[in-house]
Scaffold this motif. Structure first.
Motif, mmCIF file in Angstrom:
data_model
loop_
_atom_site.group_PDB
_atom_site.id
_atom_site.type_symbol
_atom_site.label_atom_id
_atom_site.label_comp_id
_atom_site.label_asym_id
_atom_site.label_seq_id
_atom_site.Cartn_x
_atom_site.Cartn_y
_atom_site.Cartn_z
ATOM 1 N N GLU A 13 -5.866 7.765 -4.986
ATOM 2 C CA GLU A 13 -4.856 7.625 -6.040
ATOM 3 C C GLU A 13 -4.731 6.156 -6.450
ATOM 4 O O GLU A 13 -4.596 5.840 -7.630
ATOM 5 C CB GLU A 13 -3.497 8.165 -5.597
ATOM 6 C CG GLU A 13 -2.516 8.110 -6.750
ATOM 7 C CD GLU A 13 -1.097 8.453 -6.378
ATOM 8 O OE1 GLU A 13 -0.276 8.465 -7.316
ATOM 9 O OE2 GLU A 13 -0.796 8.680 -5.210
ATOM 10 N N ILE A 14 -4.778 5.274 -5.469
ATOM 11 C CA ILE A 14 -4.770 3.839 -5.780
ATOM 12 C C ILE A 14 -5.963 3.513 -6.674
ATOM 13 O O ILE A 14 -5.829 2.799 -7.667
ATOM 14 C CB ILE A 14 -4.830 2.996 -4.492
ATOM 15 C CG1 ILE A 14 -3.600 3.221 -3.639
ATOM 16 C CG2 ILE A 14 -4.998 1.511 -4.834
ATOM 17 C CD1 ILE A 14 -3.734 2.682 -2.215
ATOM 18 N N GLY A 15 -7.121 4.061 -6.316
ATOM 19 C CA GLY A 15 -8.338 3.807 -7.088
ATOM 20 C C GLY A 15 -8.211 4.218 -8.535
ATOM 21 O O GLY A 15 -8.593 3.470 -9.439
ATOM 22 N N TRP A 16 -7.651 5.387 -8.773
ATOM 23 C CA TRP A 16 -7.569 5.806 -10.180
ATOM 24 C C TRP A 16 -6.453 5.088 -10.921
ATOM 25 O O TRP A 16 -6.591 4.808 -12.115
ATOM 26 C CB TRP A 16 -7.522 7.310 -10.360
ATOM 27 C CG TRP A 16 -6.309 8.083 -9.969
ATOM 28 C CD1 TRP A 16 -6.160 8.855 -8.865
ATOM 29 C CD2 TRP A 16 -5.092 8.238 -10.716
ATOM 30 N NE1 TRP A 16 -4.922 9.448 -8.873
ATOM 31 C CE2 TRP A 16 -4.249 9.093 -10.005
ATOM 32 C CE3 TRP A 16 -4.644 7.728 -11.929
ATOM 33 C CZ2 TRP A 16 -2.986 9.458 -10.437
ATOM 34 C CZ3 TRP A 16 -3.372 8.084 -12.377
ATOM 35 C CH2 TRP A 16 -2.565 8.942 -11.630
ATOM 36 N N GLY A 69 -0.035 0.798 -2.751
ATOM 37 C CA GLY A 69 -1.372 0.218 -2.933
ATOM 38 C C GLY A 69 -1.579 -0.348 -4.321
ATOM 39 O O GLY A 69 -2.130 -1.445 -4.484
ATOM 40 N N THR A 70 -1.107 0.372 -5.326
ATOM 41 C CA THR A 70 -1.250 -0.091 -6.700
ATOM 42 C C THR A 70 -0.409 -1.336 -6.937
ATOM 43 O O THR A 70 -0.859 -2.290 -7.595
ATOM 44 C CB THR A 70 -0.875 1.029 -7.685
ATOM 45 O OG1 THR A 70 -1.705 2.169 -7.429
ATOM 46 C CG2 THR A 70 -1.058 0.587 -9.120
ATOM 47 N N ALA A 71 0.796 -1.360 -6.394
ATOM 48 C CA ALA A 71 1.658 -2.533 -6.557
ATOM 49 C C ALA A 71 1.039 -3.761 -5.878
ATOM 50 O O ALA A 71 1.037 -4.861 -6.446
ATOM 51 C CB ALA A 71 3.043 -2.253 -5.984
ATOM 52 N N CYS A 89 11.252 -4.059 -2.142
ATOM 53 C CA CYS A 89 11.168 -2.670 -2.614
ATOM 54 C C CYS A 89 9.893 -1.992 -2.130
ATOM 55 O O CYS A 89 9.917 -0.819 -1.740
ATOM 56 C CB CYS A 89 11.274 -2.623 -4.137
ATOM 57 S SG CYS A 89 12.923 -3.037 -4.744
ATOM 58 N N ILE A 90 8.800 -2.716 -2.128
ATOM 59 C CA ILE A 90 7.549 -2.179 -1.583
ATOM 60 C C ILE A 90 7.746 -1.857 -0.104
ATOM 61 O O ILE A 90 7.309 -0.807 0.385
ATOM 62 C CB ILE A 90 6.376 -3.164 -1.807
ATOM 63 C CG1 ILE A 90 6.032 -3.243 -3.295
ATOM 64 C CG2 ILE A 90 5.155 -2.751 -0.987
ATOM 65 C CD1 ILE A 90 5.053 -4.348 -3.654
ATOM 66 N N GLY A 91 8.435 -2.740 0.610
ATOM 67 C CA GLY A 91 8.726 -2.490 2.020
ATOM 68 C C GLY A 91 9.561 -1.236 2.225
ATOM 69 O O GLY A 91 9.338 -0.477 3.182
ATOM 70 N N LEU A 92 10.515 -0.991 1.342
ATOM 71 C CA LEU A 92 11.325 0.224 1.436
ATOM 72 C C LEU A 92 10.473 1.477 1.232
ATOM 73 O O LEU A 92 10.682 2.491 1.900
ATOM 74 C CB LEU A 92 12.464 0.177 0.419
ATOM 75 C CG LEU A 92 13.581 -0.812 0.723
ATOM 76 C CD1 LEU A 92 14.536 -0.913 -0.471
ATOM 77 C CD2 LEU A 92 14.328 -0.417 1.981
#
Length: 106
Positions: A13-16, A69-71, A89-92
């Motif tokens: 999903e990160i890849g796409w 992953g995208t972020a 927020c990423i950590g949450l």
């Protein structure tokens, strides 16, 4: 095995999601082909994982992996801002993924 399948689906999903940037609005052939392939395989793997994992948990973890992953790649590849609030927020989201994994009955 279902969790490993789900993790791989999340990586794809990160890849796409990142691949969308490189397609330039689906005007570039090879980035478009690779992005579409990643989408299809990611969904197929998610479908396999939900055979034995609860759908709510699996979907939340799948999207969470993709989101984090995208972020992170957005910060690294595209120079997006790495503010304290953004990283918090990423950590949450990561905490939510870990919580769902360990609280899942499977």
């Amino acid at each position: 095995m279902a969790w490993a399948t789900l993790f791989l689906a999340g990586l794809l999903e990160i890849g796409w999601a990142v691949g969308l940037k490189y397609t330039e609005g689906f005007t570039r052939l090879w980035p478009t082909v690779l992005t579409a392939a990643s989408m299809i395989i990611s969904l197929l793997l998610l479908g396999i994982a939900v055979r034995s994992l609860p759908i709510g948990t699996a979907y939340a973890v799948w999207t969470g992996i993709g989101t984090v992953g995208t972020a992170i790649l957005g910060l690294y590849l595209f120079g997006e801002p790495a503010t304290v609030v953004r990283l918090g927020c990423i950590g949450l989201i990561i905490a939510g993924i870990v919580g769902l994994k360990f609280l899942s009955p499977h």
